[in-house]
Design a protein around this motif. Sequence first.
Motif, PDB file in Angstrom:
ATOM      1  N   ASP A   3     -29.614   1.539 -16.340  1.00 35.45           N
ATOM      2  CA  ASP A   3     -30.363   2.353 -15.388  1.00 35.45           C
ATOM      3  C   ASP A   3     -30.608   1.595 -14.093  1.00 35.45           C
ATOM      4  O   ASP A   3     -30.518   2.159 -12.996  1.00 35.45           O
ATOM      5  CB  ASP A   3     -31.709   2.757 -15.995  1.00 35.45           C
ATOM      6  N   ARG A  45     -31.573   8.362 -16.208  1.00 35.55           N
ATOM      7  CA  ARG A  45     -33.019   8.574 -16.257  1.00 35.55           C
ATOM      8  C   ARG A  45     -33.612   8.408 -14.860  1.00 35.55           C
ATOM      9  O   ARG A  45     -32.905   8.173 -13.904  1.00 35.55           O
ATOM     10  CB  ARG A  45     -33.655   7.564 -17.216  1.00 35.55           C
ATOM     11  N   CYS A  92     -37.396   0.522 -14.501  1.00 38.40           N
ATOM     12  CA  CYS A  92     -36.424   0.576 -15.590  1.00 38.40           C
ATOM     13  C   CYS A  92     -36.733  -0.398 -16.722  1.00 38.40           C
ATOM     14  O   CYS A  92     -36.010  -0.435 -17.725  1.00 38.40           O
ATOM     15  CB  CYS A  92     -35.018   0.301 -15.054  1.00 38.40           C
TER      16      CYS A  92
END
Length: 774
Positions: A3, A45, A92
Amino acid sequence: MRDTVVLLAIFRQVTLEYGSCADQASLQIKEAMQEFIRTHTENVRHQEMVIRLLENNLYSDRCNELVVKPHDSQDRLRIVALAIHTLVTVICAEDNSLCCPLKILIKDEKLTAKETTFVTEIRKNFNLQRDDSSATELQQLIFNIIVRAFLLGVAVFNPELAKKVTKASHDLGEKLWNILDKDIKQLEMTTKTRDGIYLIHVVLARVTAYQHAQDDVLETGTLSYEDWESRFIAEFIDPIVQNQELEMYHVNEVVENDRTNIVMEHLQTPEPMLSLVDHRRFSERFTCLSEVWRYKMRISIDSVTTFIQRSGTSRYQLLREFFKVEPVLRVMKDLPKILLLQRRLIERFHRCIDAKEAQNLGPGDIARDDTVHDHSAGEVANGDQNDDKDVYQLMLCFLSAWNQVWPKSKRHVTLVEAYQQPLNIDYCNLATFLPTASGISTQLVDFLIRTHNEFVDTYCRIRNQENEENILPSSVTLTHLVAYDLDKDLLPLIQAHCHHIFDEEVTSATFNLDSLERAIEETFVRGRPRIEGTLPKLMFREGSRSLRVFQEIRAKVKQERLSRPFKQDILLDLKSITDLCDCLAVVDIAIGFLVSTGGEPDTNIIEYLAESGINLPKEQRSQITAKARHRSLKHILDLWQLLGVERAKRRLASEKQDPFEGIPEQFQDIITQEERHDLLRSLRYVDIEELISQLFEYIEINLKTSNPDVESFDPESLLFEELMRYMKQKQHHNRGLRAMENMKKRNAGLTLGKAVETWILAVKYQAGIEQKSA
């Protein structure tokens, strides 16, 4: 980790394009990224962060510093990149990682009690330069930069919480940006390289790659801020700092392979560099170019201290002790200038200015003679404008020294809250610089002298020597001090005893510690004397109002009372409160000098001041009434009492000012109705003017916060008993004592805590305001 890489790729490939295109990022790249996100939604995400990066809308109503703008400078973009890298890394990170405490600052839901407590700890430590940490200066600086860079991102996602943490009333983003920019410049100074910011990115990369153990779950609130900070530094920062030469070597490799870099592009052109087949010859040519030095680690104080620690030997005691106090010793070069500033200010303002006046004057005001004349009673030394400019420069020097030293002096001095932070001359008043007994100017000099003496004693102990040479503070010069310029003296000396080693894997440095210790001793330490002696202190004008001062004046100059008709004539001539205050200021100055030098009883007050070197401004001399001007030293205390009482009465009559300033609350209790009735009745039988005058003097001398012994006075003690004791101490006439004895019998319940209210009631009774009640 995936991410983090995705978000950083969006920032690099899309967001940064807004800096080169006036309207929008490259449509082709932007559309490709959007297509990637659409087809891999389940793998991406942090959708809000993705959208903000794609649209370049990382801003809130309180912060727009992270928006990439067309034609942004590289200096600005590197701070934006650092803030984004930090924000993405924390967002993250795993919830049970060491980044967890920072993640709570961007939570959408309400904070728990434990999380709220931790936010409070972050706020307390935001502007605090801690000197109780075990971390080195470089480690602490890197940690602070990471926290503050993240707060810049918090200002976008949660501006209200960021405002709470930083205590910024307005311009939240600008304040955070300026703090971060200042920290990065400090990092460059510490690492001695323009690219010291690369170390932060290396630390963040380590945070991203960090794989915590399954049982290493950090629950916010179970760990104090200091413990969390220590763990974070130990886990992520310390390994990078300990191996910074190797880390910078890897960074150099990346930079070297960056074809967009001008220096590297020049080095990699076919002619003449690629014709050098021999790698050793290439390395020699490479390191001889001045441009390449910005891409390698330069020598700093941390470099040599780390090398000493790694030497694994108990030798080099002098070097160890020197570098232990080096952050303070580097300021020692400013001590002679600070002492000169103190002498200048004492010459100009000693006993010639009140504390309140000093708080209302700014440093720049002293360069304007008319401003000084308006606010002070006079000048001891009439300096020209060049002298004033010199004083201003000395003030800047003082603030520079203070801002470097104050975090390290907190263990040794007690500071009010206003001084527990770096100071800016634009927000300082004159009182900041005055060398009063409790002022920070005196505290700074005391701390520097104590540090110097302790190090000289340590040196003598290490070398088994005795140092019998002492010098007075007034005689101190640079040659007497362990003093140097960090950039011009110490670092070049360290560089001269440093040997760089270049090979194919790493760039490192070693130090000849024997010769370095010898050079520091011979250059900065040997033959330095101790500094012994009392520092001169500035006394405010109200400092002349004390029982001890008045007793000494009575012992040196026999005092006489002024007749009442003459008192009335003086007061009639003082038509305005300004005239009254000017006249009282002159009397205060005369009292201050009289207690030190004495004088003949019949000497005229103005003539006495002129003989003492006080040249009053023409405007002030003209405002002093003729009758008051011709009073002699034998009337000075009675004249002071007369003028002080009249000023307090006029302040009370205006209903806009307190008759007394600086009276603690415990001496301002309210009188009960029964006590009021008894007092008004008893006032019929006393000399009301005498009572008002004596009680005024008692309050002014004993019950003000400027009196260091004010805490020794008990508010519950009997008022008139204390007043009688005071009058006996100054050998007051018996008639006045008998009157106070009658007041004591008729007002047995009045305590010292009601002294101010008693005086006010007596003045109103004299003016006829309270006579009906009596």
